[in-house]
Design a protein around this motif. Structure first.
Motif, short mmCIF file in Angstrom:
data_model
loop_
_atom_site.label_atom_id
_atom_site.label_comp_id
_atom_site.label_asym_id
_atom_site.label_seq_id
_atom_site.Cartn_x
_atom_site.Cartn_y
_atom_site.Cartn_z
N VAL A 374 -2.74 -10.84 -0.07
CA VAL A 374 -3.93 -11.89 0.22
C VAL A 374 -4.66 -11.40 1.24
CG1 VAL A 374 -4.28 -14.30 1.00
CG2 VAL A 374 -2.53 -13.61 -0.75
N ALA A 375 -4.06 -10.76 2.46
CA ALA A 375 -4.69 -10.52 3.75
C ALA A 375 -5.77 -9.54 3.42
CB ALA A 375 -3.66 -10.36 4.88
N ILE A 376 -5.21 -8.56 2.29
CA ILE A 376 -6.14 -7.16 2.43
C ILE A 376 -7.32 -7.52 1.56
CG2 ILE A 376 -4.84 -6.23 0.44
CD1 ILE A 376 -6.32 -4.30 3.72
N THR A 377 -7.27 -8.56 0.75
CA THR A 377 -8.09 -8.68 -0.43
C THR A 377 -9.75 -8.91 -0.02
OG1 THR A 377 -6.58 -10.06 -1.55
CG2 THR A 377 -8.81 -10.54 -2.13
N ALA A 378 -10.02 -9.50 1.42
CA ALA A 378 -11.37 -9.43 1.87
C ALA A 378 -11.88 -8.17 2.53
CB ALA A 378 -11.62 -10.82 2.80
N PRO A 379 -11.02 -7.51 3.06
CA PRO A 379 -11.20 -6.43 3.76
C PRO A 379 -10.97 -4.85 3.00
CG PRO A 379 -9.35 -6.91 4.83
CD PRO A 379 -9.57 -7.93 3.83
N CYS A 380 -10.45 -5.05 2.19
CA CYS A 380 -9.90 -3.85 1.27
C CYS A 380 -10.84 -2.67 1.20
CB CYS A 380 -9.21 -4.32 0.04
SG CYS A 380 -10.33 -5.01 -1.06
N ALA A 381 -12.21 -2.93 1.26
CA ALA A 381 -13.17 -2.06 0.74
C ALA A 381 -13.85 -1.42 2.08
CB ALA A 381 -14.20 -2.69 -0.02
N PHE A 382 -13.69 -2.08 3.31
CA PHE A 382 -14.16 -2.02 4.33
C PHE A 382 -13.29 -1.30 5.51
CE2 PHE A 382 -16.09 -5.49 2.38
CZ PHE A 382 -17.40 -5.22 2.18
N VAL A 383 -12.07 -0.89 5.16
CA VAL A 383 -11.05 -0.62 6.17
C VAL A 383 -10.58 0.74 5.79
CG1 VAL A 383 -10.84 -2.95 6.94
CG2 VAL A 383 -9.19 -1.79 5.54
N ASN A 384 -9.93 1.44 6.82
CA ASN A 384 -9.17 2.56 6.60
C ASN A 384 -7.69 2.47 6.37
OD1 ASN A 384 -7.80 2.46 9.13
ND2 ASN A 384 -9.43 3.37 10.08
N SER A 385 -6.79 3.39 6.18
CA SER A 385 -5.35 2.90 5.74
C SER A 385 -4.69 2.37 6.80
CB SER A 385 -4.79 4.38 5.18
OG SER A 385 -4.79 5.40 5.95
N VAL A 386 -5.05 3.07 8.22
CA VAL A 386 -4.02 2.48 9.15
C VAL A 386 -4.29 1.01 9.39
CG1 VAL A 386 -3.91 2.62 11.77
CG2 VAL A 386 -4.31 4.80 10.26
N SER A 387 -5.55 0.55 9.26
CA SER A 387 -6.13 -0.92 9.45
C SER A 387 -5.16 -1.68 8.37
CB SER A 387 -7.62 -0.93 9.29
OG SER A 387 -8.02 -0.22 10.55
N ALA A 388 -5.30 -1.01 7.24
CA ALA A 388 -4.65 -1.74 6.02
C ALA A 388 -3.26 -2.19 6.23
CB ALA A 388 -4.91 -0.86 4.68
N VAL A 389 -2.60 -1.05 6.82
CA VAL A 389 -1.07 -1.04 7.07
C VAL A 389 -0.97 -2.42 8.13
CG1 VAL A 389 0.99 -0.07 7.95
CG2 VAL A 389 -0.25 1.01 6.31
N ILE A 390 -1.71 -2.28 8.96
CA ILE A 390 -1.70 -3.17 10.10
C ILE A 390 -1.85 -4.61 9.79
CG2 ILE A 390 -2.78 -4.15 12.63
CD1 ILE A 390 -3.34 -1.17 13.16
N ILE A 391 -3.02 -4.71 9.15
CA ILE A 391 -3.49 -6.06 8.47
C ILE A 391 -2.00 -6.91 7.62
CG2 ILE A 391 -4.92 -7.24 6.62
CD1 ILE A 391 -7.02 -5.37 7.55
N GLY A 392 -1.63 -5.92 6.82
CA GLY A 392 -0.28 -6.30 5.92
C GLY A 392 0.90 -6.33 6.80
N ALA A 393 1.09 -5.99 7.74
CA ALA A 393 2.43 -6.12 8.61
C ALA A 393 1.96 -7.36 9.33
CB ALA A 393 2.40 -5.00 9.67
N ILE A 394 0.82 -7.73 9.96
CA ILE A 394 0.64 -8.84 10.59
C ILE A 394 0.90 -10.14 9.62
CG2 ILE A 394 -1.41 -10.20 11.75
CD1 ILE A 394 -2.38 -7.79 13.03
N ALA A 395 0.36 -9.87 8.44
CA ALA A 395 0.42 -10.86 7.39
C ALA A 395 1.67 -11.50 7.13
CB ALA A 395 -0.48 -10.31 6.21
N GLY A 396 2.69 -10.29 6.65
CA GLY A 396 3.99 -10.68 6.60
C GLY A 396 4.64 -11.63 7.85
N VAL A 397 4.27 -11.14 8.91
CA VAL A 397 5.13 -11.90 10.08
C VAL A 397 4.24 -13.55 10.16
CG1 VAL A 397 5.24 -12.18 12.59
CG2 VAL A 397 5.41 -9.97 11.41
N LEU A 398 2.96 -13.40 10.13
CA LEU A 398 2.29 -14.81 9.84
C LEU A 398 2.86 -15.71 8.78
CD1 LEU A 398 -1.79 -14.13 10.15
CD2 LEU A 398 -0.09 -15.58 11.68
N LEU A 399 3.16 -15.19 7.62
CA LEU A 399 3.86 -15.91 6.56
C LEU A 399 5.18 -16.71 6.98
CD1 LEU A 399 6.39 -15.44 4.27
CD2 LEU A 399 4.42 -16.60 3.66
N CYS A 400 6.00 -15.81 7.80
CA CYS A 400 7.19 -16.31 7.98
C CYS A 400 6.83 -17.49 9.18
CB CYS A 400 8.12 -15.28 8.68
SG CYS A 400 8.81 -13.92 7.38
N LEU A 401 6.04 -17.42 10.05
CA LEU A 401 5.91 -18.27 11.26
C LEU A 401 5.39 -19.28 10.60
CD1 LEU A 401 4.59 -16.11 13.76
CD2 LEU A 401 6.40 -16.80 14.04
#
Length: 525
Positions: A374-401
């Motif tokens: 869900v989190a990568i759906t908006a920025p997927c075309a505009f970011v590099n792979s490192v940012s994609a991993v950071i976005i996904g990692a933050i999203a996983g923790v946000l989900l739990c919280l």
């Protein structure tokens, strides 16, 4: 109420018949139902990328007739490739409905499995018909054309308001019932692709409101969100509406940018789920007398996890397909970013639960997986792979919280975690564009020169535009859905009877029992 429905249908039919008359002026685009004339020499390099003028083509046809014919063939083939790509991706997104059905049903209890499946099945049919009646017209009726598909110029009626000399689009007004000038090959293809996106939004609240929602109130909900709520916000971002023009009029980056729908699709569904869960109330037995939550485990975790994998598979169509162009080679970056973010979301949610509770939790891991998507759906075309991993990692923790906050603090019962997966991480996904967009893609998007850059790459204005989009989505969807559910609850009760909820909704609501061999039959004397 029946008179009101009849009046609405009559008004829509009148618009359907009247609008084509205004669109068939001498200089207006002409629909092409067969697609035979779609894609010409002008589409060899794209209609907006230095395409030859009519005068150029007339000269070429006169001096080099064979070259002109070959150019037409190449242009037609380019558009054909893009259309096939768009349709195949639409088919993938349609299959996501199976993923939602399995995930939501697996995360809920066995006594309600048939009811949950029924909502996930019928939201597809009801939502499609509602979107066909007027949803598509309100969303895309003023988009003015899709260059990558070589057409849809007949969708040229955007209802706007003028403020300070600037036109701010509010909703489209062409395409009701896909009739009149909208009987066009490109328009029909665009409808299919956009419809399955809408259906994702419509199905999200069925998970949050599962196990206590009456089917007779679910039906008008499905019509309402597909006909009005989703299409209006989607128009503002994707249909040429006012959020997309914030860059052009106020120099706020490229306006609100949402490549594949973190806010348009997921946040809209998540906020609607939030409202529905608040008004409906928790399931019986969810909270103890002291207010602490009870666990009400889902009955089939393998089913739920399988559903999540199906969703991830369909997500490649969701994100990469939003290019609307198989000839746009950025789709490789989009697909890979999508995959990486999902893995990072699953990993971070696993580590969070493991560190906090001593064991990994597969249900939270699966939802963290979806949160990354869900989190990568908006920025997927505009970011590099490192940012994609950071976005996904933050999203996983946000989900739990978020899951613990919604359940423990807000006291909202969300059996599948849809509010956190889609609502919270939909907002985060839109925010991520304003932070991580690296300026390698998006030239001339929304009529603004240059590529899309976020705060970390020098454009704070893009972040402001994204924040405006988030606030607009929350306020608009929350208020409209709150009023709708409150009014609907007076007319058609949202909540099932307590005795039906305790026994299970399958027989009472949809006349079927998902697992009849495990249900004790009542003895009648």
């Amino acid at each position: 109420m029946k008179k009101g429905i009849h009046f609405l249908l009559l008004a829509l039919l009148t618009l359907t018949l009247a609008l084509p008359l205004t669109a068939l002026a001498d200089d207006a685009p002409v629909p092409d139902p067969s697609g035979a004339s779609i894609g010409t020499a002008a589409d060899v390099v794209g209609a907006t990328a230095g395409a030859p003028t009519k005068e150029d083509m007339a000269t070429l046809a006169e001096k080099e007739p064979l070259a002109a014919k070959l150019a037409d063939v190449v242009g037609h083939n380019r558009i054909s490739i893009n259309m096939v790509w768009t349709l195949i991706c639409g088919f993938l997104v349609m299959f996501m409905q199976a993923g939602f059905a399995l995930a939501e049903t697996g995360f809920t209890r066995a006594k309600n499995a048939g009811h949950t499946m029924a909502m996930n099945f019928m939201v597809y049919g009801i939502g499609m018909l509602g979107y066909w009646i007027c949803g598509f017209a309100l969303q895309m009726g003023g988009v003015g054309g899709v260059a990558s598909l070589g057409g849809a110029q007949v969708l040229a009626n955007e209802v706007s308001i003028n403020i300070g000399g600037n036109e701010f689009g509010i909703f489209g007004a062409t395409g009701f019932f896909l009739s009149g000038v909208s009987y066009d090959a490109v328009v029909f293809s665009l409808f299919l692709f956009q419809m399955v996106f809408m259906d994702t939004t419509a199905t999200i609240p069925t998970g949050t409101m599962a196990e206590r929602w009456t089917f007779k109130s679910f039906v008008p909900y499905a019509f309402f969100i597909s006909m009005f709520v989703y299409p209006l916000y989607a128009n503002w971002v994707w249909g040429g509406g006012w959020l997309s023009t914030l860059g052009k009029y106020f120099a706020l980056g490229h306006g609100t940018v949402d490549f594949a729908g973190s806010s348009v699709v997921h946040m809209t569904g998540g906020v609607a789920a939030l409202v529905g869960g608040m008004i409906l109330g928790p399931r019986l037995g969810k909270y103890r007398e002291d207010g602490t939550p009870n666990a009400l485990p889902g009955h089939h975790i393998p089913m739920a996890v399988t559903g999540c994998f199906i969703l991830a598979f369909g997500w490649f169509g969701f994100n990469a397909g939003s290019s609307l162009a198989g000839t746009d080679l950025r789709i490789g970056v989009v697909a890979t970013n999508t995959m990486l973010a999902s893995a990072a979301g699953a990993m971070s949610s696993m580590l969070y639960m493991w560190i906090r509770f001593g064991k990994p939790d597969i249900s939270m891991i699966a939802n963290g997986f979806l949160a990354g998507l869900v989190a990568i759906t908006a920025p997927c075309a505009f970011v590099n792979s490192v940012s994609a991993v950071i976005i996904g990692a933050i999203a996983g923790v946000l989900l739990c919280l978020s899951v613990f906050f919604v359940e423990g603090t807000l006291k909202i019962d969300d059996p599948v975690g849809a509010i956190s997966v889609h609502g919270v991480n939909g907002a985060f996904g839109l925010l991520s564009v304003g932070l991580f967009a690296d300026g390698t893609y998006g030239d001339a998007l929304n009529g603004v020169d240059g590529t899309v850059k976020g705060l970390f790459y020098g454009d704070g204005g893009q972040l402001v535009a994204q924040l405006i989009g988030i606030c607009t989505n929350f306020v608009f969807v929350f208020l409209v859905m709150y009023v709708f559910f409150k009014v609907l609850n007076v007319i058609v009760p949202l909540r099932v009877k307590p005795e039906h909820e305790l026994e299970g909704l399958d027989q009472y609501e949809v006349a079927v029992t998902a697992y009849p061999e495990f249900v004790l039959q009542k003895t009648h004397r």
